[in-house]
Design an enzyme around this catalytic site. Structure first.
Site, PDB file in Angstrom:
ATOM      1  N   GLU A   1       0.836  -1.205   0.000  1.00  0.00           N
ATOM      2  CA  GLU A   1       0.000   0.000   0.000  1.00  0.00           C
ATOM      3  C   GLU A   1       0.870   1.254   0.000  1.00  0.00           C
ATOM      4  O   GLU A   1       2.086   1.197   0.117  1.00  0.00           O
ATOM      5  CB  GLU A   1      -0.899   0.018   1.248  1.00  0.00           C
ATOM      6  CG  GLU A   1      -2.372  -0.248   0.970  1.00  0.00           C
ATOM      7  CD  GLU A   1      -3.081   0.962   0.382  1.00  0.00           C
ATOM      8  OE1 GLU A   1      -2.414   1.947   0.015  1.00  0.00           O
ATOM      9  OE2 GLU A   1      -4.321   0.924   0.281  1.00  0.00           O
TER      10      GLU A   1
ATOM     11  N   ASN B   1      -6.339   6.301   6.774  1.00  0.00           N
ATOM     12  CA  ASN B   1      -6.089   5.386   5.661  1.00  0.00           C
ATOM     13  C   ASN B   1      -5.248   6.003   4.551  1.00  0.00           C
ATOM     14  O   ASN B   1      -4.233   5.445   4.149  1.00  0.00           O
ATOM     15  CB  ASN B   1      -7.436   4.910   5.112  1.00  0.00           C
ATOM     16  CG  ASN B   1      -7.315   3.873   4.046  1.00  0.00           C
ATOM     17  OD1 ASN B   1      -6.962   4.173   2.908  1.00  0.00           O
ATOM     18  ND2 ASN B   1      -7.616   2.625   4.387  1.00  0.00           N
TER      19      ASN B   1
ATOM     20  N   ASN C   1     -11.814   6.207   1.524  1.00  0.00           N
ATOM     21  CA  ASN C   1     -10.516   5.579   1.280  1.00  0.00           C
ATOM     22  C   ASN C   1      -9.579   6.557   0.570  1.00  0.00           C
ATOM     23  O   ASN C   1      -9.237   7.591   1.111  1.00  0.00           O
ATOM     24  CB  ASN C   1     -10.736   4.278   0.501  1.00  0.00           C
ATOM     25  CG  ASN C   1      -9.640   3.265   0.716  1.00  0.00           C
ATOM     26  OD1 ASN C   1      -8.472   3.564   0.567  1.00  0.00           O
ATOM     27  ND2 ASN C   1     -10.016   2.043   1.076  1.00  0.00           N
TER      28      ASN C   1
ATOM     29  N   ASP D   1      -9.642   1.957  -4.198  1.00  0.00           N
ATOM     30  CA  ASP D   1      -8.803   2.151  -3.014  1.00  0.00           C
ATOM     31  C   ASP D   1      -8.036   3.442  -3.252  1.00  0.00           C
ATOM     32  O   ASP D   1      -8.610   4.499  -3.398  1.00  0.00           O
ATOM     33  CB  ASP D   1      -7.893   0.930  -2.832  1.00  0.00           C
ATOM     34  CG  ASP D   1      -7.339   0.790  -1.428  1.00  0.00           C
ATOM     35  OD1 ASP D   1      -7.072   1.821  -0.796  1.00  0.00           O
ATOM     36  OD2 ASP D   1      -7.143  -0.345  -0.957  1.00  0.00           O
TER      37      ASP D   1
END
Length: 302
Positions: free
Chosen positions: A32, A119, A177, A231
């Site tokens: 990520e 996030n 997100n 995402d």
């Protein structure tokens, strides 16, 4: 192997036929938060379940551990002074890494209550820090520490680092997100990945007008992502969105048209532009880090 799916002729302009999708590294549990440092020619990215941040060196093409433990860091960006800004699931906070390596807490509470698990994050040209706060890091002990939500909501926040004031920019998301500003910062795009925990939940990107006072208005669904969920994503200099999806990276024009796809053999979590000319798209996808050169340029700060 075909790496692209062209759905609109405009997508052809972004493809460099000689360039293939490259796998740069593998072995992560969930990759990520890629962020590129042009001044050092390296890329930092998170491996959330392994509680570490990794560093890929563009010159040597080697990977080393940048930070461990990382407090289960997720999304990363740079501020306008070049400092690393990170979302930490484990400590439920947003931090800034100073030039000397020390850590400054930018936000960890709203009105005395702990955040869920920040996030993804982006820094606006006025230095305000915008981030999303879904519950992924408190749902289990895999990407953080299982705990109840103290706030009881999943908000999008705007932080003024000068005053320390933290305000709710949007509070009607299921699981906010990724987020990014348009090139002129007149619009803010925010992903809602609620479908990760319910087939009837959101799997779209919403777009808002950004007022001169920073307030968001006129929100609407810009695009739905299928297969998978949206995402992280980034925007190029022409306003096109490069969005993570279940089958790769989806490219949307600023008018909402799906132009095409970069097909990736793993579920994509996040992307960023990098390289000396910011024309290389780095792709964090499940267990691996990929990259591909494109005939476009990413925004410098995103």
């Amino acid at each position: 192997m075909t790496y692209y799916e062209v759905l609109d002729d405009r997508f052809q302009d972004f493809i460099i036929s000689l360039c293939r999708l490259e796998k740069l590294h593998t072995g992560m549990r969930w990759a990520e938060g890629p962020v590129y440092f042009a001044d050092g020619r390296f890329l930092l990215f998170s491996d959330i379940p392994n509680n570490r941040m990794l560093k890929w060196d563009e010159v040597t093409e080697t990977v080393s551990v940048f930070r461990h433990p990382s407090n289960f860091s997720n999304g990363n960006t740079r501020d306008r002074q070049g400092r690393l800004v990170s979302c930490e699931h484990g400590q439920r906070r947003v931090t800034r890494t100073e030039y000397d390596g020390s850590i400054t807490i930018l936000a960890d509470r709203l009105e005395g209550k702990r955040l869920n698990s920040p996030n993804d994050v982006v820094v606006k040209s006025d230095d305000t820090v915008w981030f999303t706060d879904p519950p992924y890091g408190i749902l289990s002990n895999y990407e953080g520490y299982k705990a109840p939500s103290e706030i009881g909501a999943c908000n999008v926040y705007c932080l003024d680092p000068k005053s320390g004031a933290l305000t709710v920019a949007a509070g009607d998301f299921d699981k906010p997100n990724g987020l990014a500003f348009s090139p002129d910062e007149g619009r803010l795009y925010i992903a809602d990945s609620g479908r990760s925990h319910g087939r009837d939940k959101p799997h779209h990107i919403r777009c808002f007008d950004v007022g001169e006072d920073g307030r968001l208005s006129n929100g609407y669904i810009f695009a739905e992502i299928d297969p998978g969920i949206p995402d992280g994503f980034r925007i190029d200099v022409d306003g096109n969105l490069w969005v993570s999806a279940g089958d790769g990276v989806h490219c949307f024009a600023s008018d909402g048209t799906l132009l095409g796809k970069i097909l990736v053999p793993e579920t994509v979590a996040n992307v960023c532009f990098g390289g000396p000319h910011r024309n290389r798209l780095f792709i964090a996808a499940s267990s691996s880090l990929y990259a591909v050169y494109l005939n476009t340029t990413g925004l410098q700060f995103c």
